[in-house]
Design an enzyme around this catalytic site. Structure first.
Site, mmCIF file in Angstrom:
data_model
loop_
_atom_site.group_PDB
_atom_site.id
_atom_site.type_symbol
_atom_site.label_atom_id
_atom_site.label_comp_id
_atom_site.label_asym_id
_atom_site.label_seq_id
_atom_site.Cartn_x
_atom_site.Cartn_y
_atom_site.Cartn_z
ATOM 1 N N ARG A 35 0.818 -1.217 0.000
ATOM 2 C CA ARG A 35 0.000 0.000 0.000
ATOM 3 C C ARG A 35 0.851 1.266 0.000
ATOM 4 O O ARG A 35 0.424 2.309 -0.514
ATOM 5 C CB ARG A 35 -0.939 -0.004 1.206
ATOM 6 C CG ARG A 35 -2.011 1.098 1.166
ATOM 7 C CD ARG A 35 -3.000 0.953 2.307
ATOM 8 N NE ARG A 35 -4.116 1.887 2.200
ATOM 9 C CZ ARG A 35 -4.356 2.877 3.061
ATOM 10 N NH1 ARG A 35 -3.552 3.068 4.101
ATOM 11 N NH2 ARG A 35 -5.400 3.677 2.898
ATOM 12 N N ILE A 61 -7.493 7.316 -1.246
ATOM 13 C CA ILE A 61 -7.283 5.877 -1.266
ATOM 14 C C ILE A 61 -8.050 5.323 -0.071
ATOM 15 O O ILE A 61 -7.877 5.782 1.055
ATOM 16 C CB ILE A 61 -5.782 5.512 -1.211
ATOM 17 C CG1 ILE A 61 -5.592 3.993 -1.176
ATOM 18 C CG2 ILE A 61 -5.060 6.177 -0.068
ATOM 19 C CD1 ILE A 61 -4.132 3.551 -1.283
ATOM 20 N N SER A 62 -8.949 4.382 -0.308
ATOM 21 C CA SER A 62 -9.837 3.878 0.740
ATOM 22 C C SER A 62 -9.052 3.191 1.852
ATOM 23 O O SER A 62 -7.946 2.684 1.640
ATOM 24 C CB SER A 62 -10.846 2.889 0.154
ATOM 25 O OG SER A 62 -11.700 3.515 -0.766
ATOM 26 N N GLN A 63 -9.653 3.170 3.040
ATOM 27 C CA GLN A 63 -9.009 2.477 4.146
ATOM 28 C C GLN A 63 -8.917 0.984 3.823
ATOM 29 O O GLN A 63 -9.806 0.418 3.171
ATOM 30 C CB GLN A 63 -9.767 2.720 5.442
ATOM 31 C CG GLN A 63 -11.111 2.031 5.543
ATOM 32 C CD GLN A 63 -11.821 2.379 6.841
ATOM 33 O OE1 GLN A 63 -12.581 3.338 6.893
ATOM 34 N NE2 GLN A 63 -11.568 1.597 7.879
#
Length: 215
Positions: A35, A61-63
């Site tokens: 990530r 950017i999503s969790q």
């Protein structure tokens, strides 16, 4: 002897399991995708935290938990062809690429599409195609998909997008007002008709039609 993962990554992996992600293939895919390569250099120390982070063009950017949860809800198989609406950083597409045959991902911002494509190529995600495009107007030549994942909030899922599901196909999308909490919805194109189930509360940036004139 292989190096042990850093403590923050170990906690990242453990947190997904503790929060209920149980599909081993999904967990392996999340473990495999770095990530920290999908965030800006100044935020790399935050990359393994379970939180959404800002990226270019006012997007996020999503969790990681949400990425893992949505991926798990897709019930992916190796032979599946997947459409993603909203490439963003490319992180979600990288996870999907490890679980299915092919991913077509559409992004309305050229800046994001270009940078995501470069990241995915560097990770040798050869089964991902990044296109600059409008998620509300998927090209007819793209055909049908086994799975569709929308990574931005729609006030309602367009019928034209649901029509892109193959038989027994699944669509996952956040649905609701743009400036409030939304509901993650799972839509299945079953033999008896369209089935819809509400899953969990989420918060996503809005899905907008068209291709951005700038950025």
């Amino acid at each position: 002897m292989p190096l042990a993962p850093p403590p923050e990554k170990m906690m990242f992996q453990l947190s997904l399991r503790r929060r209920g992600i149980s599909d081993q293939a999904v967990l392996r895919a999340m473990d495999a995708v770095p990530r920290d390569l999908f965030v800006t250099p100044d935020l790399r120390d935050e990359a393994w935290r379970d939180t959404a982070l800002p990226i270019a063009c006012g997007q996020t950017i999503s969790q990681p938990f949400v990425v893992a949860y949505m991926t798990e809800q897709l019930q992916l198989k190796p032979e599946h062809r997947v459409l993603e609406i909203g490439t963003g950083s490319g992180y979600q597409a990288a996870v999907l690429s490890r679980l299915c045959q092919q991913v077509l991902t559409l992004e309305r911002f050229k800046t994001l599409a270009d940078s995501a494509r470069a990241r995915l190529e560097s990770l040798e995600c050869h089964n991902v195609e990044v296109q600059l495009g409008d998620g509300f107007d998927v090209p007819a030549k793209a055909g049908l998909f086994d799975r569709i994942l929308v990574t931005a909030a729609m006030e309602e899922v367009p019928g034209a997008l649901i029509a892109r599901l193959d038989l027994d196909g699944i669509l996952i999308a956040p649905v609701g007002p743009h400036q409030a909490t939304q509901t993650l919805v799972r839509i299945r194109n079953a033999k008896g008709g369209i089935e819809r189930k509400e899953l969990v509360a989420v918060r996503f940036v809005p899905a907008l039609p068209g291709i951005a004139r700038e950025l």
